[in-house]
Design a protein around this motif. Sequence first.
Motif, PDB file in Angstrom:
ATOM      1  N   TRP A 151     -79.567 -26.638   3.442  1.00  0.00           N
ATOM      2  CA  TRP A 151     -79.851 -25.836   2.245  1.00  0.00           C
ATOM      3  C   TRP A 151     -79.896 -24.352   2.583  1.00  0.00           C
ATOM      4  O   TRP A 151     -79.293 -23.528   1.889  1.00  0.00           O
ATOM      5  N   ARG A 156     -77.209 -21.572   1.327  1.00  0.00           N
ATOM      6  CA  ARG A 156     -77.791 -20.676   0.333  1.00  0.00           C
ATOM      7  C   ARG A 156     -77.882 -19.234   0.840  1.00  0.00           C
ATOM      8  O   ARG A 156     -77.540 -18.291   0.123  1.00  0.00           O
ATOM      9  N   GLU A 210     -70.198 -24.288  -6.513  1.00  0.00           N
ATOM     10  CA  GLU A 210     -71.540 -24.331  -7.078  1.00  0.00           C
ATOM     11  C   GLU A 210     -72.568 -24.698  -6.004  1.00  0.00           C
ATOM     12  O   GLU A 210     -73.719 -24.312  -6.094  1.00  0.00           O
ATOM     13  N   ARG A 224     -74.103 -27.542  -5.120  1.00  0.00           N
ATOM     14  CA  ARG A 224     -75.248 -28.384  -5.463  1.00  0.00           C
ATOM     15  C   ARG A 224     -75.265 -29.616  -4.579  1.00  0.00           C
ATOM     16  O   ARG A 224     -74.227 -30.198  -4.279  1.00  0.00           O
ATOM     17  N   MET A 225     -76.458 -30.056  -4.174  1.00  0.00           N
ATOM     18  CA  MET A 225     -76.571 -31.249  -3.351  1.00  0.00           C
ATOM     19  C   MET A 225     -75.962 -32.463  -4.043  1.00  0.00           C
ATOM     20  O   MET A 225     -75.355 -33.331  -3.393  1.00  0.00           O
ATOM     21  N   ALA A 226     -76.092 -32.520  -5.374  1.00  0.00           N
ATOM     22  CA  ALA A 226     -75.551 -33.660  -6.119  1.00  0.00           C
ATOM     23  C   ALA A 226     -74.043 -33.769  -5.961  1.00  0.00           C
ATOM     24  O   ALA A 226     -73.478 -34.861  -6.091  1.00  0.00           O
ATOM     25  N   ASP A 227     -73.369 -32.648  -5.663  1.00  0.00           N
ATOM     26  CA  ASP A 227     -71.915 -32.695  -5.501  1.00  0.00           C
ATOM     27  C   ASP A 227     -71.495 -33.587  -4.347  1.00  0.00           C
ATOM     28  O   ASP A 227     -70.381 -34.115  -4.337  1.00  0.00           O
ATOM     29  N   LEU A 283     -70.564 -26.329   0.648  1.00  0.00           N
ATOM     30  CA  LEU A 283     -71.390 -27.503   0.920  1.00  0.00           C
ATOM     31  C   LEU A 283     -71.313 -27.953   2.376  1.00  0.00           C
ATOM     32  O   LEU A 283     -71.809 -29.019   2.717  1.00  0.00           O
ATOM     33  N   ARG A 293     -74.789 -28.419   4.027  1.00  0.00           N
ATOM     34  CA  ARG A 293     -75.571 -29.467   3.362  1.00  0.00           C
ATOM     35  C   ARG A 293     -74.991 -30.847   3.629  1.00  0.00           C
ATOM     36  O   ARG A 293     -75.731 -31.811   3.843  1.00  0.00           O
TER      37      ARG A 293
END
Length: 468
Positions: free
Chosen positions: A79, A83, A243, A245-248, A378, A381
């Motif tokens: 993260w 970030r 974007e 996002r972890m959900a990606d 990403l 992550r």
Amino acid sequence: MHADASIGARLDRLPLSGFHWRLLGLIAAGMYFDSFDIYIAGTVLAAMIHSGESTLSQNAMFVSVTFIGMMTGAWLSGWLGDRFGRRFCYQFNLGIYGFASIAGALAPSIDWLIFFRLVMGIGMGAEIVVGYGTLSEFIPASWRGRFGTVLNLIINTSLFLSTFLGWLIVPQYGWRWMFAIAGCGALFVWFLRKSMPESPRWLAEHGRGEEALRIVERIETECGTTPAQAATPAPAPIAAGSEGRMADLFSRRLLARTITAVVVLVALFVVNYAFVSWIPTFLVKQGHSVSSSLGLTAVMFAGGPVGSLVAFFLAERLGRKWGIVLFSLVCAGFGVAYPFAQSATAIAALGFAITACIYVLSSFSVATYVPELFPTGLRLRGSGLANTVGRGVSIFVPFAVAGAFTRFGIAGVLTLIVGTLLAQALIVGLLGTETRRRSLESIAADIAGTDGAQKEGGAGDAAAAVVE
């Protein structure tokens, strides 16, 4: 032309130079002390038991909090690195680790040392994620795999140094000096790495294209090229993962890659901890003397550097995906043969071969393949998630190994190892993508949606053409 459009292509086109080797040195130095600190645990804990400063249960707690800290660090670094940037995360976790190691050297009791070890673990778990991921974003595609194997080889030599220094220092001066060496070394590297640039790919991904271009131009000058010589037709900006996002990581586009990354790291940790960490115990249980067991183990572990060298020569020839598949099968074959070895020579030879294969897999997977699978937004992550799951599974590996050995002997342990390797070969063969000599932008283009695929396909093709 967009400022961030040709960043990746320009980095991939650069000739190998002193800049790349200095970057490797800075990253390797921090990761070396990280690995050094992991390996000193055995020497330190044995000395504390001998002096009465610790008990077996407290030693077990020390080991457990190390794993917990490393899991936490791997997760947080993903993260933080995506970030706030690679350079920030690298300096942040190295500082935490360095100061915690020095605090450990001054710890008034084992309980305080356990607490500081938890903090050290956070820094250690983060270092492996940020180190390999950062290196991949600077090295030209045609050399990226080989640099990953060199970094892996350098790090693994810390086992010898930590063991040697422990033998030399601990009996004479005490265990505290081992933490002091690790902490002071880490802080010295922290000072040196203040000059390390931020990843231009990360800067471009976060809309800081002009800053990224300035860094690339400085690197080009250092490599002996000019911006005019390095310029290439601008590929379209990469949208995949922007974007962040972890959900990606669990989206339809990236799920196969997330599964692949998790599988190869879980398999690596299972096989490594099940064989390398337990082989001396297995040999003693099979009737070898302690002296004979340690001698055979030393011969077997000599396969580690050999495996890293094999990976170096094959990384850009065989590739990462098929390299993992092939050496999983080869290692499984040696594993099947191992229980049938009777003579000391056969046991040592097969153990040497298995260790070499494990180090080949380590060089291909954690050092190179996993960071390559994810887009820039990403990358850490994805690597952090895979490392976190791998570390989590490794907590239970000793119990699985002990149970298998108790019930079925060495054949039971080798069955666990062979089954893990075969599962890895199958999943990577079916789900994995080949990354050999491809730009990171080209690899990311494969996961784009329908609309972005055409744009990113052009970007990937243009970038890939640069390095062919």
